[in-house]
Every structure is written in structure tokens, then in C-alpha cells.
Enzyme design. Structure first.
Site, PDB file in Angstrom:
ATOM      1  N   ASP A  98       0.817  -1.208   0.000  1.00 34.62           N
ATOM      2  CA  ASP A  98       0.000   0.000   0.000  1.00 34.62           C
ATOM      3  C   ASP A  98       0.859   1.270   0.000  1.00 34.62           C
ATOM      4  O   ASP A  98       0.458   2.296  -0.542  1.00 34.62           O
ATOM      5  CB  ASP A  98      -0.931   0.007   1.219  1.00 34.62           C
ATOM      6  CG  ASP A  98      -2.118  -0.938   1.027  1.00 34.62           C
ATOM      7  OD1 ASP A  98      -2.353  -1.368  -0.111  1.00 34.62           O
ATOM      8  OD2 ASP A  98      -2.793  -1.236   2.033  1.00 34.62           O
ATOM      9  N   GLY A  99       2.046   1.202   0.606  1.00 28.30           N
ATOM     10  CA  GLY A  99       2.924   2.363   0.596  1.00 28.30           C
ATOM     11  C   GLY A  99       3.359   2.733  -0.814  1.00 28.30           C
ATOM     12  O   GLY A  99       3.375   3.913  -1.197  1.00 28.30           O
TER      13      GLY A  99
ATOM     14  N   ARG B 213       2.404   6.121  -3.076  1.00 24.00           N
ATOM     15  CA  ARG B 213       3.420   6.911  -3.780  1.00 24.00           C
ATOM     16  C   ARG B 213       3.041   7.078  -5.244  1.00 24.00           C
ATOM     17  O   ARG B 213       3.167   8.164  -5.815  1.00 24.00           O
ATOM     18  CB  ARG B 213       4.786   6.231  -3.652  1.00 24.00           C
ATOM     19  CG  ARG B 213       5.892   6.921  -4.412  1.00 24.00           C
ATOM     20  CD  ARG B 213       7.261   6.396  -3.985  1.00 24.00           C
ATOM     21  NE  ARG B 213       7.396   4.974  -4.202  1.00 24.00           N
ATOM     22  CZ  ARG B 213       7.810   4.435  -5.363  1.00 24.00           C
ATOM     23  NH1 ARG B 213       8.099   5.215  -6.381  1.00 24.00           N
ATOM     24  NH2 ARG B 213       7.937   3.134  -5.476  1.00 24.00           N
TER      25      ARG B 213
END
Length: 355
Positions: A83-84, A88
């Protein structure tokens, strides 16, 4: 909210897919390379970000800067990671008409569309333009000083948190909705979340799970020192505000855990619906409820299917994921007086990959 896929995307004008990957893992890099090669064979131009190009080493890829122009003219931003990495990539896609399509290589991966084992099916859907696009509500943030002048701003797909800057002190806040004061309390912070972000930070802080096709803005206090400090679900057209006193603890803003801003003493933070939604591509059918069950491992076997009916005995023997052994119930072993079936020993076990 969803719309049809991009069937026949710009006929004769060429098709472009931007790749964004967690390049710190070799398995992710290998999967991104093989996917890029297949897209190229289908006549689709692959773009990669300049700060990832050296690690990915995709022959023939178009290298672009990681800025507002990166996804312009692209059909899909294909994300390889957790998910990071998805968040981004959302920073790049929001400036364009491109839709985000994630391949989950992280822990939970609520934002991703597919798992690694289904990448080939996903690539086929991209090649044949057989996917739908959901429009996800995003939020915009204005930071105002004590005079009411806007001094900074940002946006978020998941959530914005207004947090205390000094851990040893409580943050005093006044909450207002559409310019009308609602309540005040001391706390560690206040979260403003979208339905997409309801299963992230806001959920961990005690907020509700909100289906992503519902348009709303959530307000979730964090460790509030007050009786009336329950999560609120407001209209997507409301303006939610949190003001901090000039003589109290200083506050800061964190957007999606990626962008940080300072709040001036005596300042205010306003949160509202963003003018531009984030577009998310979907290939695989299935409801959000199915996604919740799969990602959180929710128990869906009802009590009527239980083998035993006394409290605490409704689960069958299963592997203890911490000790890597079998947990057995009375009646499952010879001599326990029960007729339960024999159980084979379970060995090993894998941990979820990193986000």
C-alpha cells in the site's frame, strides 16, 4: 463510483503504461521486468520512473521524471508493491487521467487489485482493455495561520492526521463542521479519512469500515480525553476543521504518512473533498465484503456449522501460527473419549511479506 474500461484506448495513438515498483526487493523487480516485457510485446509503451530505472533495467522503456507529468497520457499506472508503493504512485496518477492498478506484494494490500499469482490474468485484461475504473474520493487540506490566511496545503487518498508535535503534552483542539463549532477536547490527534482509507489508520484508531463506493469523510479522534469523542461520518461536501490554541501544544499534519506540514500556533486545518478523484482500475470481480474477508481473514463459518456448541469449543483443531504446531481439542485424540477424526501434524508456515 465506477466507469467502463478504456476499451480501444486512443486507437492509433499508442498506449502507455507507467510502472511504479518497490525496487528494494528482487522478487518485485523480477515481476516488474517480466510484466514490462509482456506489455511491450503487446505494443504498449512502458514508462519507468527515473529514480527506479537503474534498478529495474527494462530495455526499451521510456524514462520519465517522478513529477506531475510522469503519468500524463498514460492509460494505467501499474504498481508492484504494498500500500505504501500504491500511495506513492497515487501522487503521480492524480495529475492525469491514468488509473492505478496494483499488484499486492505487501502485507495486507487493501489498495491493490491483484495478487502476484494472478498477474498474467491482469496483464491480459490490460492488453484487451477489459477492466473497470472506480473513482475514489480524495481529500484536500488547507493549513491556516491565526489570521485565517492559508499558508500551506496538501491532499490525501487515505487519511490526514493532525497530531501533537510534542509527545509529552496533550493536543487541545476545537472541532468544527461547516464553520460551526461542534466540540473540543484534549487528544493525541484527529484523523480525517476517506472511505478508501477507512481500513487503514482510521480503522486502527477505532473508526468504522466504510465501503469505498460511498462518498463521505470520516473524523476519528485519537485517544481523546472526552466523553463525546466518537468517530463521525460526514457529508462529502462538508468542510471539517480542527483549530489549535496559540498557547497549547504545537500540531503538525501528516497526509497518507508521506507528506508532513506544520500548523502555526493558533492555526487551523480545513479538510474537504478534493476536486479531482483518484482513479483505480479493477479487473477481478468481487465485492468489498469479499475483500474484507480475504484481507483480514474474517471467520465466516456460522455457529450453526460448529461441531461443538459449548462456549469456546466452536473451532476445529488448527495450526498455532506462533508455535508451528497443532492445537487439538478434547475428543480429538485417542483416549479423550471423543470420536473426532485423526489430525495430521502441520509443520512450517510462512509470514506475510513486507509492505
Amino acid at each position: 463510483m465506477s466507469e467502463a474500461g478504456q476499451g480501444g484506448w486512443r486507437p492509433g495513438g499508442g498506449r502507455h503504461v507507467l510502472l511504479a515498483a518497490h525496487t528494494g526487493r528482487h522478487d518485485i523487480v523480477d515481476l516488474a521486468r517480466s510484466s514490462a516485457a509482456r506489455l511491450a510485446r503487446a505494443g504498449i509503451t512502458v514508462r519507468v520512473l527515473a529514480d527506479e530505472a537503474a534498478e529495474l533495467q527494462i530495455e526499451g522503456a521510456e524514462v520519465v521524471a517522478a513529477d506531475a507529468e510522469a503519468a500524463r497520457g498514460a492509460e494505467i499506472v501499474m504498481v508492484f508493491g504494498g500500500d505504501g508503493t500504491f500511495l506513492r504512485a497515487a501522487e503521480l496518477a492524480r495529475y492525469s487521467h491514468a488509473a492505478l492498478m496494483g499488484v499486492n506484494l505487501g502485507r495486507v494490500g487493501f489498495l491493490a487489485e491483484t495478487e502476484p499469482e494472478a498477474v498474467e490474468e491482469t496483464l491480459t485484461a490490460i492488453e484487451q482493455c477489459e477492466y473497470s475504473v472506480e473513482k475514489r474520493l480524495a481529500i484536500e487540506v488547507d493549513v491556516l495561520d491565526a489570521s485565517g490566511a492559508v499558508v500551506d496545503g496538501t491532499w490525501a487518498l487515505n487519511e490526514v492526521s493532525v497530531e501533537k508535535a510534542e509527545r509529552s503534552r496533550v493536543l487541545d483542539v476545537v472541532i468544527a463542521i461547516d464553520g460551526r463549532p461542534l466540540t473540543s477536547f484534549g487528544c493525541d490527534g484527529v484523523l480525517f479519512a476517506t472511505p478508501t482509507g477507512s481500513t487503514a489508520y482510521a480503522f486502527s484508531a477505532g473508526g468504522p469500515v466504510v465501503w469505498p463506493d460511498l462518498e463521505a469523510i470520516l473524523l476519528v479522534p485519537s485517544n481523546a480525553h472526552a466523553l463525546f469523542a466518537r468517530p463521525l461520518v460526514t457529508s462529502p461536501d462538508s468542510v471539517l476543521s480542527v483549530a489549535v490554541p496559540p498557547d497549547g501544544n504545537r500540531a503538525r499534519v501528516s497526509a497518507d504518512g508521506r507528506r508532513a506540514l506544520d500548523v502555526p500556533d493558533g492555526g487551523r486545518v480545513d479538510v474537504r473533498r478534493a476536486a479531482r478523484p483518484v482513479r483505480v482500475a479493477r479487473v477481478h470481480p468481487g465485492s468489498f465484503g469479499d475483500r474484507l474477508v480475504a484481507k483480514f481473514g474474517l471467520p465466516v463459518r456460522g455457529f450453526r456449522d460448529a461441531r461443538r456448541h459449548d462456549p469456546g469449543q466452536e473451532l476445529r483443531p488448527s495450526r498455532n501460527v506462533l508455535m508451528r504446531d497443532v492445537v487439538s481439542l478434547p475428543g480429538d485424540r485417542p483416549g479423550d473419549g471423543g470420536a473426532g477424526p485423526a489430525r495430521e501434524e502441520v509443520r512450517g508456515g510462512t509470514a506475510d511479506p513486507d509492505a
